[in-house]
Design a protein around this motif. Structure first.
Motif, PDB file in Angstrom:
ATOM      1  N   ILE A 190      -7.119 -42.474  58.821  1.00 13.00           N
ATOM      2  CA  ILE A 190      -7.045 -43.724  58.049  1.00 13.00           C
ATOM      3  C   ILE A 190      -5.815 -44.535  58.456  1.00 13.00           C
ATOM      4  O   ILE A 190      -5.899 -45.760  58.667  1.00 13.00           O
ATOM      5  CB  ILE A 190      -7.019 -43.419  56.534  1.00 13.00           C
ATOM      6  CG1 ILE A 190      -8.378 -42.875  56.074  1.00 13.00           C
ATOM      7  CG2 ILE A 190      -6.648 -44.666  55.734  1.00 13.00           C
ATOM      8  CD1 ILE A 190      -8.396 -42.355  54.653  1.00 13.00           C
ATOM      9  N   VAL A 191      -4.669 -43.854  58.604  1.00 13.37           N
ATOM     10  CA  VAL A 191      -3.435 -44.544  59.009  1.00 13.37           C
ATOM     11  C   VAL A 191      -3.605 -45.203  60.382  1.00 13.37           C
ATOM     12  O   VAL A 191      -3.261 -46.378  60.582  1.00 13.37           O
ATOM     13  CB  VAL A 191      -2.244 -43.566  59.018  1.00 13.37           C
ATOM     14  CG1 VAL A 191      -1.010 -44.209  59.654  1.00 13.37           C
ATOM     15  CG2 VAL A 191      -1.926 -43.107  57.600  1.00 13.37           C
ATOM     16  N   MET A 192      -4.154 -44.426  61.327  1.00 16.67           N
ATOM     17  CA  MET A 192      -4.334 -44.955  62.685  1.00 16.67           C
ATOM     18  C   MET A 192      -5.361 -46.085  62.712  1.00 16.67           C
ATOM     19  O   MET A 192      -5.206 -47.071  63.447  1.00 16.67           O
ATOM     20  CB  MET A 192      -4.774 -43.824  63.626  1.00 16.67           C
ATOM     21  CG  MET A 192      -3.731 -42.737  63.819  1.00 16.67           C
ATOM     22  SD  MET A 192      -2.173 -43.316  64.499  1.00 16.67           S
ATOM     23  CE  MET A 192      -2.657 -43.681  66.189  1.00 16.67           C
ATOM     24  N   ALA A 193      -6.421 -45.948  61.900  1.00 16.88           N
ATOM     25  CA  ALA A 193      -7.438 -47.012  61.848  1.00 16.88           C
ATOM     26  C   ALA A 193      -6.863 -48.298  61.273  1.00 16.88           C
ATOM     27  O   ALA A 193      -7.149 -49.405  61.773  1.00 16.88           O
ATOM     28  CB  ALA A 193      -8.624 -46.538  60.999  1.00 16.88           C
ATOM     29  N   VAL A 194      -6.033 -48.180  60.260  1.00 11.96           N
ATOM     30  CA  VAL A 194      -5.399 -49.362  59.652  1.00 11.96           C
ATOM     31  C   VAL A 194      -4.474 -50.044  60.651  1.00 11.96           C
ATOM     32  O   VAL A 194      -4.400 -51.287  60.706  1.00 11.96           O
ATOM     33  CB  VAL A 194      -4.634 -48.972  58.366  1.00 11.96           C
ATOM     34  CG1 VAL A 194      -3.757 -50.123  57.872  1.00 11.96           C
ATOM     35  CG2 VAL A 194      -5.610 -48.552  57.274  1.00 11.96           C
ATOM     36  N   THR A 195      -3.765 -49.232  61.470  1.00 10.93           N
ATOM     37  CA  THR A 195      -2.876 -49.830  62.472  1.00 10.93           C
ATOM     38  C   THR A 195      -3.674 -50.591  63.537  1.00 10.93           C
ATOM     39  O   THR A 195      -3.177 -51.552  64.104  1.00 10.93           O
ATOM     40  CB  THR A 195      -2.016 -48.760  63.166  1.00 10.93           C
ATOM     41  OG1 THR A 195      -2.878 -47.803  63.816  1.00 10.93           O
ATOM     42  CG2 THR A 195      -1.123 -48.054  62.175  1.00 10.93           C
ATOM     43  N   LYS A 196      -4.912 -50.149  63.799  1.00  9.55           N
ATOM     44  CA  LYS A 196      -5.749 -50.845  64.778  1.00  9.55           C
ATOM     45  C   LYS A 196      -6.319 -52.136  64.187  1.00  9.55           C
ATOM     46  O   LYS A 196      -6.331 -53.182  64.848  1.00  9.55           O
ATOM     47  CB  LYS A 196      -6.900 -49.935  65.237  1.00  9.55           C
ATOM     48  CG  LYS A 196      -6.457 -48.745  66.062  1.00  9.55           C
ATOM     49  CD  LYS A 196      -5.795 -49.176  67.358  1.00  9.55           C
ATOM     50  CE  LYS A 196      -5.303 -47.985  68.166  1.00  9.55           C
ATOM     51  NZ  LYS A 196      -4.549 -48.418  69.374  1.00  9.55           N
ATOM     52  N   ASP A 197      -6.831 -52.072  62.943  1.00  6.79           N
ATOM     53  CA  ASP A 197      -7.368 -53.271  62.293  1.00  6.79           C
ATOM     54  C   ASP A 197      -7.485 -52.996  60.793  1.00  6.79           C
ATOM     55  O   ASP A 197      -8.367 -52.261  60.351  1.00  6.79           O
ATOM     56  CB  ASP A 197      -8.733 -53.640  62.877  1.00  6.79           C
ATOM     57  CG  ASP A 197      -9.145 -55.059  62.518  1.00  6.79           C
ATOM     58  OD1 ASP A 197      -9.251 -55.347  61.311  1.00  6.79           O
ATOM     59  OD2 ASP A 197      -9.349 -55.879  63.432  1.00  6.79           O
ATOM     60  N   ALA A 198      -6.598 -53.626  60.021  1.00  9.70           N
ATOM     61  CA  ALA A 198      -6.541 -53.378  58.585  1.00  9.70           C
ATOM     62  C   ALA A 198      -7.787 -53.878  57.872  1.00  9.70           C
ATOM     63  O   ALA A 198      -8.304 -53.222  56.962  1.00  9.70           O
ATOM     64  CB  ALA A 198      -5.290 -54.023  57.994  1.00  9.70           C
ATOM     65  N   LYS A 199      -8.299 -55.060  58.269  1.00 10.95           N
ATOM     66  CA  LYS A 199      -9.454 -55.650  57.581  1.00 10.95           C
ATOM     67  C   LYS A 199     -10.706 -54.819  57.812  1.00 10.95           C
ATOM     68  O   LYS A 199     -11.508 -54.605  56.894  1.00 10.95           O
ATOM     69  CB  LYS A 199      -9.670 -57.087  58.050  1.00 10.95           C
ATOM     70  CG  LYS A 199      -8.640 -58.062  57.509  1.00 10.95           C
ATOM     71  CD  LYS A 199      -9.023 -59.491  57.837  1.00 10.95           C
ATOM     72  CE  LYS A 199      -8.005 -60.475  57.208  1.00 10.95           C
ATOM     73  NZ  LYS A 199      -8.343 -61.891  57.520  1.00 10.95           N
ATOM     74  N   LEU A 200     -10.888 -54.325  59.041  1.00 11.30           N
ATOM     75  CA  LEU A 200     -12.071 -53.514  59.340  1.00 11.30           C
ATOM     76  C   LEU A 200     -12.025 -52.176  58.589  1.00 11.30           C
ATOM     77  O   LEU A 200     -13.058 -51.563  58.313  1.00 11.30           O
ATOM     78  CB  LEU A 200     -12.159 -53.261  60.854  1.00 11.30           C
ATOM     79  CG  LEU A 200     -13.493 -52.715  61.393  1.00 11.30           C
ATOM     80  CD1 LEU A 200     -14.657 -53.619  61.012  1.00 11.30           C
ATOM     81  CD2 LEU A 200     -13.430 -52.541  62.907  1.00 11.30           C
ATOM     82  N   SER A 201     -10.802 -51.749  58.226  1.00 17.99           N
ATOM     83  CA  SER A 201     -10.638 -50.486  57.498  1.00 17.99           C
ATOM     84  C   SER A 201     -11.200 -50.547  56.083  1.00 17.99           C
ATOM     85  O   SER A 201     -11.345 -49.513  55.418  1.00 17.99           O
ATOM     86  CB  SER A 201      -9.148 -50.111  57.427  1.00 17.99           C
ATOM     87  OG  SER A 201      -8.608 -49.949  58.720  1.00 17.99           O
ATOM     88  N   LEU A 202     -11.517 -51.771  55.606  1.00 17.99           N
ATOM     89  CA  LEU A 202     -12.084 -51.905  54.264  1.00 17.99           C
ATOM     90  C   LEU A 202     -13.447 -51.217  54.147  1.00 17.99           C
ATOM     91  O   LEU A 202     -13.916 -50.945  53.043  1.00 17.99           O
ATOM     92  CB  LEU A 202     -12.216 -53.398  53.894  1.00 17.99           C
ATOM     93  CG  LEU A 202     -10.890 -54.151  53.690  1.00 17.99           C
ATOM     94  CD1 LEU A 202     -11.147 -55.646  53.500  1.00 17.99           C
ATOM     95  CD2 LEU A 202     -10.132 -53.590  52.502  1.00 17.99           C
ATOM     96  N   VAL A 203     -14.077 -50.961  55.301  1.00 17.77           N
ATOM     97  CA  VAL A 203     -15.353 -50.220  55.298  1.00 17.77           C
ATOM     98  C   VAL A 203     -15.178 -48.869  54.602  1.00 17.77           C
ATOM     99  O   VAL A 203     -16.047 -48.405  53.863  1.00 17.77           O
ATOM    100  CB  VAL A 203     -15.856 -50.013  56.753  1.00 17.77           C
ATOM    101  CG1 VAL A 203     -17.069 -49.081  56.770  1.00 17.77           C
ATOM    102  CG2 VAL A 203     -16.205 -51.346  57.384  1.00 17.77           C
ATOM    103  N   PHE A 204     -14.006 -48.237  54.813  1.00 20.73           N
ATOM    104  CA  PHE A 204     -13.758 -46.910  54.230  1.00 20.73           C
ATOM    105  C   PHE A 204     -13.630 -46.967  52.706  1.00 20.73           C
ATOM    106  O   PHE A 204     -13.848 -45.961  52.026  1.00 20.73           O
ATOM    107  CB  PHE A 204     -12.494 -46.292  54.830  1.00 20.73           C
ATOM    108  CG  PHE A 204     -12.561 -46.113  56.323  1.00 20.73           C
ATOM    109  CD1 PHE A 204     -13.628 -45.443  56.897  1.00 20.73           C
ATOM    110  CD2 PHE A 204     -11.575 -46.625  57.143  1.00 20.73           C
ATOM    111  CE1 PHE A 204     -13.709 -45.273  58.273  1.00 20.73           C
ATOM    112  CE2 PHE A 204     -11.645 -46.458  58.520  1.00 20.73           C
ATOM    113  CZ  PHE A 204     -12.719 -45.789  59.091  1.00 20.73           C
TER     114      PHE A 204
END
Length: 575
Positions: free
Chosen positions: A145-159
């Motif tokens: 989750i941390v690494m995904a947020v660093t790549k793209d925070a908005k796309l992480s909203l899927v989680f």
């Protein structure tokens, strides 16, 4: 289950190393998608071949390091959990060994076997997975989750949408599964009981032609386990398709919205590829957790059953103020003893008072259910008396150490029990350090040397499980030899001559007179011919003493004894 995991204390260093290795493995797996992203965004887009080779080689090193950490963690976790299982089995077995007959009857032999084997295996398997998955899954999930947020925070909203759905599915499945797993372990006990009775009683089953009935019993018990297993596995089986469906829908959503963000220039292709891998890691970590929760309910049910054994306090324990008793003659005194089985309406024994002296034979006779076996079971303290006192050499048995008390007694039970091994091993069971001469002498006194000599390997002949390759009389004689080799202060024979013919019975009793001249001998018997030469005969009737004396005295004073004698002997023999 947490209580049981305290037994991992001797392996705490290995567990710490396992956690470190799993952390390094997780770090390596979380680092790989970022390296791949750099290869795509920098090496592939710019056509920088040396950069691709350099980062690619570094990825191989990271993957190899992760693999080594995984192998090391797997090896150490397997070693730790195997040791944990060994310690737990030893503790359960030791606890069961300390139980009185009351506790064994309360739980049941079949259930104790299941708890010592199947239940411990369930807990051990879950512990193996917990050391790997329960540590790795949170690391992978949180790190992903941390690494995904660093790549793209908005796309992480899927989680934000996906993770609550998966957690809710796991919760529902576990909630329905735990009660069923408890039921299934109980039905396994029942299956074990049926199988055990069927194997032990195979001769009786065949002699009464009850094979079909036993097959029916087994089928019912087997179907009970099967039906419950199918029911619980249907519930658990629903979890994996749900997880995979949510995961695949999540990937589709990530690709869909990621493509839009790439098209708008908010994200690079390499970052989307890395994001997809992080999403896979997050979702797979949740799948690992779900697999754990499939196994945990059953292991939890098993852990409860194991703890029930470990926490059960034996009724019979050594007194805090144990009195030391040196080796002496074996004087036994019953003083107004009362004993009651748990739940019974009336005492099994009441008002029992007599003295059994060294150098004398005290016989106990009475009708079925009169309390003969119960009475002598009190001497080695298989049960504790409710009131009165039972003294051995002037000391109450409740104030003696159980080991010290039983070391003074050579006990031959009503049912001749032999163990797998040689004949010599079974006789030495009474005295581990017995010499060959002592073994031969004990067998000779027990009238067993004759049939042993006729066997192919003599004293080295193997005895099958339960002594099934011997006759009833042979088993009884070996049991008697096992007691005699102890050279005890007290000998207790619980209807131990019932399978012997009259000639062997007479020879054995005559040999015992010489062998046990300085010891206290107590004989329980159904046959008048076995007890009529005893120095003292105790007649029991419905748990009470109906008469005490010699054969001649009882024939003139005890009506119960007269009835027993007249039912077994002819008028000429009585005269």
């Amino acid at each position: 289950m947490i209580k049981l995991f305290r037994l991992l204390q001797p392996y705490r260093l290995q567990v710490a190393v396992i956690l470190l290795l799993i952390f390094l493995q997780s770090f390596a797996e979380l680092f790989l998608p970022t390296l791949m992203s750099d290869i795509v965004d920098i090496g592939v887009v710019k056509g920088d071949i040396p950069y691709i080779l350099k980062i690619g080689a570094f990825m191989l090193l990271v993957a190899a390091a992760g693999a080594l950490c995984s192998v090391g963690a797997s090896f150490l976790s397997a070693k730790s959990t195997a040791g944990f299982g060994k310690i737990l089995r030893s503790k359960v077995f030791s606890r069961v060994e300390s139980f009185s007959l009351h506790e064994v009857d309360k739980i049941g032999t079949a259930s104790l076997i299941t708890r010592t084997t199947n239940d411990i295996t369930q807990v051990q398997q879950v512990l193996t997975m917990m050391l790997r998955m329960m540590v790795m899954a949170p690391m992978m999930c949180i790190g992903g989750i941390v690494m995904a947020v660093t790549k793209d925070a908005k796309l992480s909203l899927v989680f934000v949408v996906v993770i609550p759905i998966l957690v809710g599915a796991i919760f529902l499945v576990v909630r329905k599964g735990i009660p069923l797993f408890r039921i299934m372990q109980g039905k396994l006990d029942k299956l074990n009981l049926v199988v055990r009775e069927g194997l032990i009683g195979i001769r009786v089953i065949r002699s009464f032609n009850r094979l079909d009935y036993e097959k029916k019993r087994f089928t019912e018990a087997n179907s009970g386990v099967t039906d419950t297993a199918i029911k619980v596995n249907k519930i658990m089986a629903a979890l994996m398709p749900t997880m995979m469906l949510v995961m695949n829908v999540s990937i589709i959503a990530i690709v869909w919205f990621g493509a839009i963000r790439i098209d708008n220039g908010h994200m690079q292709v390499g970052d989307l590829m890395a994001f997809i891998q992080y999403a896979m890691q997050i979702l797979f970590s949740l799948i690992m957790v779900s697999m754990m929760f499939v196994m945990i309910p059953r292991a939890q049910a098993s852990a409860v059953r194991i703890n029930e054994v470990l926490e059960m306090e034996p009724d019979i324990t050594d007194s805090a103020d144990v009195k030391e008793v040196g080796r002496s003659h074996g004087l036994i005194e019953f003083k107004d003893v009362v004993f009651n089985y748990p739940g019974a309406e009336k005492p099994a024994l009441s008002g029992i008072s007599f003295t059994a002296k060294p150098g004398e034979v005290t016989a106990i006779i009475g009708g079925t259910g009169s309390g003969k076996t119960t009475l002598i079971s009190l001497i080695p303290r298989f049960y504790d008396i409710d009131s009165g006192s039972l003294l051995v050499d002037g000391v109450d048995v409740r104030e003696m150490a159980q080991d010290a008390l039983r070391q003074k007694i050579g006990f031959v039970s009503q049912k001749a029990v032999l163990f797998t091994g040689t004949i010599a091993d079974n006789i030495r069971y009474g005295k581990k350090a017995a010499t060959d001469e002592e073994v031969w002498h004990a067998a000779s006194i027990a009238q067993a040397s004759g049939f042993i000599a006729e066997m192919k390997d003599g004293y080295d002949s193997m005895i099958a499980q339960g002594g099934t390759n011997l006759s009833g009389g042979q088993k009884q004689r070996l049991s008697i030899a096992r007691a005699l080799v102890r050279k005890a202060d007290v000998y207790v024979f619980d209807d131990s001559f019932s399978a012997l013919d009259f000639k062997t019975d007479a020879l054995l009793r005559r040999a015992l007179r010489t062998e046990t001249a300085d010891s206290t001998v107590m004989i329980v018997a159904q046959r008048v011919s076995t007890v009529m030469d005893a120095d003292q005969i105790i007649v029991l009737d419905e748990g009470k003493i109906a008469g005490i004396g010699t054969h001649k005295e009882l024939m003139s004073s005890c009506e119960v004894y007269q009835e027993i004698v007249s039912s077994q002997l002819s008028e000429e023999e009585i005269a």
